[in-house]
Scaffold this motif. Structure first.
Motif, mmCIF file in Angstrom:
data_model
loop_
_atom_site.group_PDB
_atom_site.id
_atom_site.type_symbol
_atom_site.label_atom_id
_atom_site.label_comp_id
_atom_site.label_asym_id
_atom_site.label_seq_id
_atom_site.Cartn_x
_atom_site.Cartn_y
_atom_site.Cartn_z
ATOM 1 N N TYR A 38 0.854 -1.192 0.000
ATOM 2 C CA TYR A 38 0.000 0.000 0.000
ATOM 3 C C TYR A 38 0.885 1.235 0.000
ATOM 4 O O TYR A 38 1.842 1.323 0.781
ATOM 5 N N ASN A 39 0.598 2.167 -0.882
ATOM 6 C CA ASN A 39 1.317 3.436 -0.917
ATOM 7 C C ASN A 39 0.470 4.496 -0.225
ATOM 8 O O ASN A 39 -0.666 4.748 -0.643
ATOM 9 N N PRO A 40 0.995 5.119 0.808
ATOM 10 C CA PRO A 40 0.204 6.089 1.568
ATOM 11 C C PRO A 40 0.049 7.408 0.836
ATOM 12 O O PRO A 40 0.845 7.752 -0.041
ATOM 13 N N SER A 41 -0.964 8.147 1.242
ATOM 14 C CA SER A 41 -1.091 9.529 0.780
ATOM 15 C C SER A 41 0.052 10.325 1.403
ATOM 16 O O SER A 41 0.695 9.881 2.365
ATOM 17 N N LEU A 42 0.294 11.495 0.877
ATOM 18 C CA LEU A 42 1.356 12.334 1.425
ATOM 19 C C LEU A 42 1.060 12.687 2.885
ATOM 20 O O LEU A 42 1.961 12.675 3.735
ATOM 21 N N GLY A 43 -0.205 12.957 3.184
ATOM 22 C CA GLY A 43 -0.585 13.287 4.559
ATOM 23 C C GLY A 43 -0.333 12.139 5.521
ATOM 24 O O GLY A 43 0.180 12.351 6.624
ATOM 25 N N LEU A 44 -0.674 10.924 5.110
ATOM 26 C CA LEU A 44 -0.436 9.759 5.964
ATOM 27 C C LEU A 44 1.054 9.495 6.101
ATOM 28 O O LEU A 44 1.529 9.189 7.203
ATOM 29 N N ALA A 45 1.808 9.627 5.018
ATOM 30 C CA ALA A 45 3.258 9.428 5.088
ATOM 31 C C ALA A 45 3.878 10.414 6.078
ATOM 32 O O ALA A 45 4.742 10.047 6.882
ATOM 33 N N TYR A 46 3.417 11.652 6.047
ATOM 34 C CA TYR A 46 3.925 12.669 6.970
ATOM 35 C C TYR A 46 3.546 12.323 8.412
ATOM 36 O O TYR A 46 4.376 12.410 9.320
ATOM 37 N N ALA A 47 2.306 11.898 8.634
ATOM 38 C CA ALA A 47 1.862 11.545 9.985
ATOM 39 C C ALA A 47 2.671 10.368 10.539
ATOM 40 O O ALA A 47 3.062 10.374 11.714
ATOM 41 N N ILE A 48 2.935 9.383 9.715
ATOM 42 C CA ILE A 48 3.725 8.230 10.149
ATOM 43 C C ILE A 48 5.156 8.660 10.459
ATOM 44 O O ILE A 48 5.738 8.253 11.470
ATOM 45 N N THR A 49 5.711 9.504 9.605
ATOM 46 C CA THR A 49 7.068 10.011 9.829
ATOM 47 C C THR A 49 7.163 10.714 11.170
ATOM 48 O O THR A 49 8.095 10.479 11.941
ATOM 49 N N ARG A 50 6.194 11.561 11.474
ATOM 50 C CA ARG A 50 6.192 12.283 12.760
ATOM 51 C C ARG A 50 5.994 11.332 13.936
ATOM 52 O O ARG A 50 6.655 11.456 14.965
ATOM 53 N N ALA A 51 5.093 10.354 13.788
ATOM 54 C CA ALA A 51 4.828 9.399 14.863
ATOM 55 C C ALA A 51 6.057 8.550 15.157
ATOM 56 O O ALA A 51 6.270 8.131 16.301
ATOM 57 N N LEU A 52 6.877 8.322 14.126
ATOM 58 C CA LEU A 52 8.095 7.530 14.307
ATOM 59 C C LEU A 52 9.297 8.401 14.669
ATOM 60 O O LEU A 52 10.437 7.947 14.658
ATOM 61 N N LYS A 53 9.020 9.674 14.975
ATOM 62 C CA LYS A 53 10.013 10.627 15.450
ATOM 63 C C LYS A 53 11.157 10.852 14.462
ATOM 64 O O LYS A 53 12.326 10.960 14.822
#
Length: 64
Positions: A38-53
């Motif tokens: 699954y390829n995330p939307s840009l918004g989801l990719a950003y949210a995951i990046t932030r959640a993973l610090k």
């Protein structure tokens, strides 16, 4: 798309369910992302990046 989600998530001591709750998706979505199905939307990719610090999306997601 290849990702480092599972490694980074484990380094932080997060379960798939916890990460899913942090970014507002289902556990199945996290599983699909970790397996490259699954390829995330840009918004989801950003949210995951932030959640993973991480600061850059490229630290988590890699184009083939």
């Amino acid at each position: 798309m290849k990702t480092s989600i599972s490694e980074l998530r484990r380094d932080l001591g997060l379960t798939q369910e916890q990460l899913a709750a942090l970014v507002g998706v289902t556990r199945q979505t996290i599983i699909s992302l970790e397996q490259g199905r699954y390829n995330p939307s840009l918004g989801l990719a950003y949210a995951i990046t932030r959640a993973l610090k991480r600061r850059a999306i490229e630290d988590v997601f890699r184009l083939p």
